[in-house]
Design a protein around this motif. Sequence first.
Motif, PDB file in Angstrom:
ATOM      1  N   GLY A   1       2.700  23.767  -9.397  1.00 13.37           N
ATOM      2  CA  GLY A   1       1.744  23.751  -8.684  1.00 13.37           C
ATOM      3  C   GLY A   1       0.884  22.638  -8.020  1.00 13.37           C
ATOM      4  N   ALA A   2       0.744  21.868  -8.796  1.00 10.34           N
ATOM      5  CA  ALA A   2       0.939  20.546  -8.190  1.00 10.34           C
ATOM      6  C   ALA A   2       0.170  19.953  -6.860  1.00 10.34           C
ATOM      7  N   THR A   3      -1.063  19.979  -6.389  1.00  7.15           N
ATOM      8  CA  THR A   3      -1.599  19.321  -5.509  1.00  7.15           C
ATOM      9  C   THR A   3      -1.739  17.932  -5.512  1.00  7.15           C
ATOM     10  N   GLY A   4      -1.800  17.178  -4.378  1.00  7.21           N
ATOM     11  CA  GLY A   4      -3.188  16.622  -4.281  1.00  7.21           C
ATOM     12  C   GLY A   4      -1.939  14.800  -3.695  1.00  7.21           C
ATOM     13  N   ALA A   5      -2.916  14.174  -3.687  1.00  9.87           N
ATOM     14  CA  ALA A   5      -2.715  12.398  -3.165  1.00  9.87           C
ATOM     15  C   ALA A   5      -3.024  11.505  -4.392  1.00  9.87           C
ATOM     16  N   LEU A   6      -2.307  10.164  -4.378  1.00 11.82           N
ATOM     17  CA  LEU A   6      -3.261   9.732  -5.007  1.00 11.82           C
ATOM     18  C   LEU A   6      -3.013   7.758  -3.858  1.00 11.82           C
TER      19      LEU A   6
ATOM     20  N   VAL B   1       1.009  -1.060  -0.131  1.00 10.60           N
ATOM     21  CA  VAL B   1       0.001   0.118  -0.040  1.00 10.60           C
ATOM     22  C   VAL B   1       1.043   0.633  -0.484  1.00 10.60           C
ATOM     23  N   ASP B   2       0.213   2.209  -1.060  1.00  7.50           N
ATOM     24  CA  ASP B   2       1.643   3.564  -0.556  1.00  7.50           C
ATOM     25  C   ASP B   2       0.630   4.360  -0.585  1.00  7.50           C
ATOM     26  N   LEU B   3       1.190   5.871   0.222  1.00  9.42           N
ATOM     27  CA  LEU B   3       0.397   7.021   0.185  1.00  9.42           C
ATOM     28  C   LEU B   3       1.125   7.935  -0.792  1.00  9.42           C
ATOM     29  N   GLN B   4       0.850   8.727  -1.702  1.00  9.15           N
ATOM     30  CA  GLN B   4       2.120   9.499  -3.210  1.00  9.15           C
ATOM     31  C   GLN B   4       1.084  10.609  -2.422  1.00  9.15           C
ATOM     32  N   THR B   5       1.934  11.319  -2.124  1.00  6.28           N
ATOM     33  CA  THR B   5       1.482  12.417  -1.700  1.00  6.28           C
ATOM     34  C   THR B   5       2.621  13.537  -2.952  1.00  6.28           C
ATOM     35  N   ILE B   6       1.076  13.922  -4.157  1.00  2.50           N
ATOM     36  CA  ILE B   6       2.050  15.870  -4.422  1.00  2.50           C
ATOM     37  C   ILE B   6       2.432  16.391  -4.088  1.00  2.50           C
ATOM     38  N   THR B   7       3.593  16.878  -4.571  1.00  2.00           N
ATOM     39  CA  THR B   7       4.263  18.680  -3.926  1.00  2.00           C
ATOM     40  C   THR B   7       4.605  19.187  -4.821  1.00  2.00           C
TER      41      THR B   7
END
Length: 166
Positions: free
Chosen positions: A138-143, A124-130
């Motif tokens: 300027g992208a943000t978010g998470a997969l 399992v992997d939380l991919q935090t967009i920085t």
Amino acid sequence: MLVARSARIGVTFGVLAIVLGPATAIQAAAHCSTVTGNYDERPVTGPGCLSPVGLCIEATYRGGVTGKAEGSATSIVATADTPATTVQLFTSDSTLTGKIAGRSGTLTIKNAGAFASGGDGSIVDLQTITGGTGELTGATGALRAQGTFSFPDGGHSRYSGTVCVN
């Protein structure tokens, strides 16, 4: 008394409009996309891998996010339960060059997750967009991803999440 109460309510709404107004404008400026898909990844080792723990990854994303990713593990940590479960924790830094909602660029991602080195190699992997470059600046978010991964074969995962771009 009714006039004083109405004045207080008006002042309260006015203060809220001033405080919340900028946040609403910022949120409206960001375009957020809900994305789902999958990716295949494989381990990369050797002199080109600059990971402090000796593990780098290459991946191909399909679905709402399409493109090629590469990453470098920054930590792999066993826990007190690892002997019983084979589960270890990891962090990594990665970049994904591709497209999201018709926009092209490179995302910068911080990953954190857990994987089992035994059994089917569940991960399992939380991919935090920085951040990002190009049309993804300027992208943000998470997969959030889940799937399987084994060394040296690699693996396959499904992801879902949100990517926001101004």
